[in-house]
Design a protein around this motif. Sequence first.
Motif, mmCIF file in Angstrom:
data_model
loop_
_atom_site.group_PDB
_atom_site.id
_atom_site.type_symbol
_atom_site.label_atom_id
_atom_site.label_comp_id
_atom_site.label_asym_id
_atom_site.label_seq_id
_atom_site.Cartn_x
_atom_site.Cartn_y
_atom_site.Cartn_z
ATOM 1 N N TYR A 332 -9.619 11.637 2.576
ATOM 2 C CA TYR A 332 -8.340 11.732 1.884
ATOM 3 C C TYR A 332 -7.389 10.648 2.371
ATOM 4 N N THR A 333 -6.709 10.006 1.430
ATOM 5 C CA THR A 333 -5.711 8.998 1.747
ATOM 6 C C THR A 333 -4.353 9.459 1.238
ATOM 7 N N ALA A 334 -3.348 9.402 2.064
ATOM 8 C CA ALA A 334 -1.998 9.796 1.649
ATOM 9 C C ALA A 334 -1.339 8.620 0.933
ATOM 10 N N SER A 335 -1.186 8.738 -0.366
ATOM 11 C CA SER A 335 -0.697 7.608 -1.155
ATOM 12 C C SER A 335 0.758 7.283 -0.880
ATOM 13 N N LYS A 336 1.516 8.254 -0.346
ATOM 14 C CA LYS A 336 2.946 8.035 -0.165
ATOM 15 C C LYS A 336 3.307 7.524 1.232
ATOM 16 N N ILE A 337 2.348 7.178 2.062
ATOM 17 C CA ILE A 337 2.718 6.795 3.431
ATOM 18 C C ILE A 337 3.610 5.553 3.453
ATOM 19 N N TYR A 338 3.518 4.705 2.435
ATOM 20 C CA TYR A 338 4.335 3.493 2.409
ATOM 21 C C TYR A 338 5.793 3.839 2.159
ATOM 22 N N ALA A 339 6.028 4.823 1.287
ATOM 23 C CA ALA A 339 7.403 5.275 1.057
ATOM 24 C C ALA A 339 8.007 5.824 2.344
ATOM 25 N N TYR A 340 7.206 6.543 3.124
ATOM 26 C CA TYR A 340 7.685 7.076 4.395
ATOM 27 C C TYR A 340 7.991 5.945 5.369
ATOM 28 N N MET A 341 7.116 4.970 5.433
ATOM 29 C CA MET A 341 7.342 3.868 6.364
ATOM 30 C C MET A 341 8.590 3.075 5.984
ATOM 31 N N LEU A 342 8.746 2.810 4.689
ATOM 32 C CA LEU A 342 9.875 1.996 4.249
ATOM 33 C C LEU A 342 11.211 2.702 4.437
ATOM 34 N N ALA A 343 11.179 4.043 4.563
ATOM 35 C CA ALA A 343 12.422 4.772 4.833
ATOM 36 C C ALA A 343 12.952 4.483 6.228
ATOM 37 N N LYS A 344 12.066 4.037 7.142
ATOM 38 C CA LYS A 344 12.440 3.657 8.512
ATOM 39 C C LYS A 344 13.137 4.789 9.269
ATOM 40 N N LYS A 345 12.653 6.001 9.058
ATOM 41 C CA LYS A 345 13.173 7.175 9.749
ATOM 42 C C LYS A 345 12.235 7.541 10.902
#
Length: 430
Positions: A332-345
């Motif tokens: 399984y690959t989490a497709s949204k991990i880039y959105a999480y990274m770009l949030a810089k939280k």
Amino acid sequence: MKRALIISPYFPPTNAADMQRVRMSLPYFTDFGWDAEVVTVDEQYANLAKDDLLLQSIPPGIKVHRVKALNPILAKLLGMGGISLRSLWYYRKKVSQLLKNGHYDLVYFSTTQFPVCILGPYWKKHYGVPYVIDMQDPWHSDYYQDKPKDQRPAKYWFSYRLNKYLEPKAIKQADGLISVSQAYIDTLKQRYMAIKNIPAATITFGFLERDLEIAQQNKAAFPPLLDEKYINIVYVGRGGADMHKAIIPVFQALQHGLKTNQELFSRLKFYFIGTSYIASAANKQAIKLLAQNYGVQDQVVEITERVSYYHTLSTLQQADALFIPGSDDAQYTASKIYAYMLAKKPLLAIFHPDSNAVGILKKCTGHAIVLTLGDDTAKVNGMLNKTLENWANRLFEPINLTKEIEDYNAKTLTGKQCELFNRVLTNVSR
């Protein structure tokens, strides 16, 4: 300029995860010598939420051909509720017309609505056009075979047998494979000797920088989901039973914290948003029930209904910290991990040790807390207890991004897709 015809049953304004690769790639195909057109199902036949903001990311001038589908209510009575089966006849008619009247070098299936891929062999036979399948998820899989019935997807008995029958018909004649996971490709090449030597490429999901601009410009339009009285820790995405192993240690750490310092840890509020793909899932709060098992339900909010893509980006930006639970399935690959990274939280993630998300997070970020299933229990518990205590005290360490994040921007990944297309054309011309 070479021409690709992209088959994507879901497309903006329909808000579906499996059309994101196509949507993010469309601005860049011409940069790599390909002119792309899309054939999709008209949104009026799609029984998913709509997000008109998604249309702002589609370049002007992109040709989008829309086909009909059977009414979902009628089709469901016939056992054909999925959009791929409902649209199959219309796809065959429309794309056959396009291939007959115009020159296309390649057909590209990029969807998790896999039954539509069985048209690939038909078009290849009648019009001589090669086709590539994008394996964003496994098609036929035994993953749920040993799982209890209550953990299996709806209509699993039918879908399992349908997938087992259809997959070989489409895959054996494919001219190329793209996948988010090398494991998917390895499994298929071991399963079907006919595709052992076809071109294949592992290309993960990525991010489109324009999306951050759209989310920021429209943030006032999104209803707030978080409570400012708490320290809000957010996850947005599906919440299947395969993720419970990653969630349980966090709930145990939260339980421990509440027992040792109720006042401090009650400041924390975990949000699980958009956990179900089922529109009528309001009463099926599986994660909330899991929280009750550990006595932390007052600190957990589950919103089963999916929110729009840009509402997701905006909510991640508003959070105090982010949590990504991974699947116990290594593929399984989490497709949204880039959105999480770009949030810089501040970011906590727990994945299967063989998930490619682990390597991506470690390569592209600094200060992210990345744990894996099977790590030493005492070590994990200690790390989680300390992390939640720090967050409850508002001691946050936001992640930073490394230069390697650029390996996953939409333009770079579109270039990799086009490289695969070119290899397919070279291979079939021999």
